[in-house]
Design an enzyme around this catalytic site. Structure first.
Site, PDB file in Angstrom:
ATOM      1  N   ARG A 126      10.805   0.901 -13.930  1.00 40.02           N
ATOM      2  CA  ARG A 126      10.083   1.999 -14.571  1.00 40.02           C
ATOM      3  C   ARG A 126      10.212   3.266 -13.744  1.00 40.02           C
ATOM      4  O   ARG A 126      10.469   3.225 -12.554  1.00 40.02           O
ATOM      5  CB  ARG A 126       8.606   1.649 -14.753  1.00 40.02           C
ATOM      6  CG  ARG A 126       7.800   1.496 -13.458  1.00 40.02           C
ATOM      7  CD  ARG A 126       7.098   2.768 -13.026  1.00 40.02           C
ATOM      8  NE  ARG A 126       6.078   2.505 -12.029  1.00 40.02           N
ATOM      9  CZ  ARG A 126       5.884   3.232 -10.947  1.00 40.02           C
ATOM     10  NH1 ARG A 126       6.669   4.247 -10.671  1.00 40.02           N
ATOM     11  NH2 ARG A 126       4.910   2.951 -10.099  1.00 40.02           N
ATOM     12  N   GLU A 225      -1.525   7.042 -16.222  1.00 47.05           N
ATOM     13  CA  GLU A 225      -1.703   7.693 -14.914  1.00 47.05           C
ATOM     14  C   GLU A 225      -0.844   8.951 -14.818  1.00 47.05           C
ATOM     15  O   GLU A 225      -1.267   9.984 -14.312  1.00 47.05           O
ATOM     16  CB  GLU A 225      -1.343   6.721 -13.782  1.00 47.05           C
ATOM     17  CG  GLU A 225      -1.465   7.354 -12.417  1.00 47.05           C
ATOM     18  CD  GLU A 225      -1.119   6.401 -11.273  1.00 47.05           C
ATOM     19  OE1 GLU A 225      -0.524   6.863 -10.298  1.00 47.05           O
ATOM     20  OE2 GLU A 225      -1.440   5.199 -11.348  1.00 47.05           O
ATOM     21  N   ARG A 229       5.268   7.276 -18.464  1.00 45.66           N
ATOM     22  CA  ARG A 229       5.797   6.136 -17.723  1.00 45.66           C
ATOM     23  C   ARG A 229       6.850   5.508 -18.630  1.00 45.66           C
ATOM     24  O   ARG A 229       6.536   5.052 -19.722  1.00 45.66           O
ATOM     25  CB  ARG A 229       4.694   5.111 -17.430  1.00 45.66           C
ATOM     26  CG  ARG A 229       3.806   5.468 -16.243  1.00 45.66           C
ATOM     27  CD  ARG A 229       4.510   5.167 -14.930  1.00 45.66           C
ATOM     28  NE  ARG A 229       3.844   5.727 -13.765  1.00 45.66           N
ATOM     29  CZ  ARG A 229       2.967   5.074 -13.018  1.00 45.66           C
ATOM     30  NH1 ARG A 229       2.613   3.845 -13.340  1.00 45.66           N
ATOM     31  NH2 ARG A 229       2.463   5.644 -11.946  1.00 45.66           N
ATOM     32  N   CYS A 271       0.286  10.504  -8.285  1.00 48.02           N
ATOM     33  CA  CYS A 271       0.044   9.821  -7.013  1.00 48.02           C
ATOM     34  C   CYS A 271       1.228  10.037  -6.076  1.00 48.02           C
ATOM     35  O   CYS A 271       2.379   9.829  -6.476  1.00 48.02           O
ATOM     36  CB  CYS A 271      -0.151   8.326  -7.255  1.00 48.02           C
ATOM     37  SG  CYS A 271      -0.476   7.428  -5.737  1.00 48.02           S
ATOM     38  N   THR A 273       2.498   8.326  -3.865  1.00 49.45           N
ATOM     39  CA  THR A 273       3.325   7.151  -3.570  1.00 49.45           C
ATOM     40  C   THR A 273       4.516   7.059  -4.515  1.00 49.45           C
ATOM     41  O   THR A 273       5.469   6.339  -4.244  1.00 49.45           O
ATOM     42  CB  THR A 273       2.516   5.835  -3.698  1.00 49.45           C
ATOM     43  OG1 THR A 273       2.072   5.705  -5.057  1.00 49.45           O
ATOM     44  CG2 THR A 273       1.313   5.834  -2.780  1.00 49.45           C
ATOM     45  N   ARG A 280      10.193   2.292  -9.769  1.00 49.07           N
ATOM     46  CA  ARG A 280       9.728   1.008  -9.267  1.00 49.07           C
ATOM     47  C   ARG A 280      10.490  -0.078 -10.014  1.00 49.07           C
ATOM     48  O   ARG A 280      10.331  -0.246 -11.222  1.00 49.07           O
ATOM     49  CB  ARG A 280       8.219   0.879  -9.494  1.00 49.07           C
ATOM     50  CG  ARG A 280       7.632  -0.370  -8.908  1.00 49.07           C
ATOM     51  CD  ARG A 280       6.101  -0.336  -8.868  1.00 49.07           C
ATOM     52  NE  ARG A 280       5.663  -1.609  -8.334  1.00 49.07           N
ATOM     53  CZ  ARG A 280       5.441  -2.697  -9.066  1.00 49.07           C
ATOM     54  NH1 ARG A 280       5.567  -2.660 -10.368  1.00 49.07           N
ATOM     55  NH2 ARG A 280       5.089  -3.821  -8.494  1.00 49.07           N
ATOM     56  N   ARG A 309       2.885  -7.668  -4.925  1.00 50.01           N
ATOM     57  CA  ARG A 309       1.607  -7.479  -5.628  1.00 50.01           C
ATOM     58  C   ARG A 309       1.284  -8.764  -6.377  1.00 50.01           C
ATOM     59  O   ARG A 309       2.148  -9.605  -6.558  1.00 50.01           O
ATOM     60  CB  ARG A 309       1.709  -6.337  -6.655  1.00 50.01           C
ATOM     61  CG  ARG A 309       1.991  -4.981  -6.040  1.00 50.01           C
ATOM     62  CD  ARG A 309       2.042  -3.911  -7.110  1.00 50.01           C
ATOM     63  NE  ARG A 309       2.278  -2.580  -6.545  1.00 50.01           N
ATOM     64  CZ  ARG A 309       2.293  -1.462  -7.252  1.00 50.01           C
ATOM     65  NH1 ARG A 309       2.082  -1.504  -8.544  1.00 50.01           N
ATOM     66  NH2 ARG A 309       2.508  -0.291  -6.684  1.00 50.01           N
ATOM     67  N   GLU A 314      -1.068  -4.047  -9.062  1.00 51.05           N
ATOM     68  CA  GLU A 314      -1.851  -3.633  -7.905  1.00 51.05           C
ATOM     69  C   GLU A 314      -3.278  -4.157  -7.974  1.00 51.05           C
ATOM     70  O   GLU A 314      -3.866  -4.223  -9.040  1.00 51.05           O
ATOM     71  CB  GLU A 314      -1.881  -2.101  -7.881  1.00 51.05           C
ATOM     72  CG  GLU A 314      -1.759  -1.548  -6.499  1.00 51.05           C
ATOM     73  CD  GLU A 314      -1.494  -0.046  -6.523  1.00 51.05           C
ATOM     74  OE1 GLU A 314      -1.340   0.496  -5.445  1.00 51.05           O
ATOM     75  OE2 GLU A 314      -1.450   0.546  -7.613  1.00 51.05           O
TER      76      GLU A 314
END
Length: 357
Positions: A126, A225, A229, A271, A273, A280, A309, A314
């Site tokens: 993703r 988020e 995505r 975010c 990260t 990812r 994870r 998460e």
């Protein structure tokens, strides 16, 4: 200038962090008194303050990172805090470093990670994207959410061939559709406490939705988020096919919608990260011997720059010995390098599992 009420909240939050001796977040580590004093009075053009950046980490002292960017400009305005946290999380990204240009690489060098189907249940790649000209969640208005949903859904409706599918808005969704999407593990829920306290869930479910193709191997989450995505996934370990589908989709969407990009940080996300490639690449995998002790599994994975994870992502546990393992680094390397890091690490871990007594 920042108003007194916000400053009072900031001072109280800073004090709370200082006193939380068991807090291990990167926010606590890097928000020194000097850094705090240098940025507490700053505001971005869209009105974001340091409180928007740190409030989730102040409320949730068990955060790993603890900060979010309310808008693209925050990465610069609150740089004295973002820069050291980004450097720390991404394993070295100095002030002079620059994220390389987008590079999908030679897809033909990717493989099926588990042709025998012994270990890998599914593979997923993703990336996140933000639309140019819009802030991130905490600063968005209900109108902007609707406007973005309109732009994105009309772009997605023009997808062709394997990517052709349907957009399902969360607003007014029927119970039957909702249940089907939950059964497919496609439906995202209103954010967890980390996102809630970052104000990422305002006006829910306005402007939020899900697009997926008929085969359910290509998925776009709208205004979860991140603004977007974009997800490619399927059963088994055929990373090459999964990655190729993602590349086709991202290039297609990007040709119609301008994304928020920064010369230093690459593609921008809510975010820190996820900055850079935002990518990812992950597998759901069973490695019963290596996973006898999760700590050991995590130590092995980290040698390959991989992150472990629980089954549902998460902050979750493993179910039935299934772990989600992905590349950890997203910044300072190309998309191809990120996906190769996952491929090479997983192949090594499977080798180790086979060799284990």
């Amino acid at each position: 200038m920042v108003d007194q009420a916000t400053l009072d909240k900031l001072e109280a939050g800073f004090k709370k962090l200082q006193e939380a001796s068991d807090c291990k977040s990167l926010l606590k580590k890097h928000l020194t008194k000097d850094v705090f004093d240098s940025i507490k009075n700053k505001k971005t053009g869209m009105g974001a303050t340091l409180l928007d950046v740190i409030q989730s980490g102040v409320e949730n002292l068990d955060s790993g990172v603890g900060i979010y960017a309310p808008d693209a400009e925050s990465y610069r305005t609150f740089g004295p805090l973002f820069d050291p946290i980004i450097d720390d999380y991404h394993g070295g990204f100095k002030l002079t470093d620059k994220h390389p240009p987008k590079e999908w690489g030679d897809i033909n060098t990717l493989v099926d990670l588990d042709p025998g189907g012994q270990f890998i249940i599914s593979t997923r790649v993703r990336c996140g994207r933000s639309l140019q000209g819009y802030p991130f969640n905490p600063c968005l208005t209900a109108e902007q959410y609707k406007e973005m949903e309109e732009k994105v859904s009309s772009t997605l409706s023009s997808m062709e061939d394997e990517l052709k599918g349907t957009y399902y808005p969360l607003t007014g969704m029927s119970k039957a559709t909702q249940q089907q999407l939950i059964d497919d593990h496609f439906l995202f829920k209103e954010g967890d406490r980390f996102l809630q306290t970052a104000n990422a869930c305002r006006y829910w479910p306005t402007g939020r939705g899900i697009f997926h193709n008929d085969a359910k191997t290509f998925l776009v989450w709208v205004n979860e988020e991140d603004h977007l995505r974009i997800i490619s996934m399927q059963k088994g370990g055929d990373l090459k096919t999964v990655y190729k589908r993602l590349v086709t989709a991202v290039d297609n969407i990007e040709s119609k919608l301008p994304f928020s990009h920064d010369d230093r940080f690459g593609f921008l996300t809510f975010c820190p990260t996820n900055l850079g490639t935002t990518m990812r690449a992950s597998v759901h995998i069973q490695l019963p011997k290596l996973a006898k002790d999760r700590k050991v599994l995590e130590d092995i994975a980290s040698k390959f720059n991989l992150q472990v994870r629980g089954t549902r992502g998460e902050h979750t546990e493993s179910e039935g010995g299934v772990y989600d393992i992905s590349n950890k680094r997203r910044l300072g390397l190309t998309e191809y390098q990120a996906v190769r890091e996952m491929q090479d690490g997983i192949l090594e871990m499977i080798k180790m599992e086979k060799a284990a007594a």
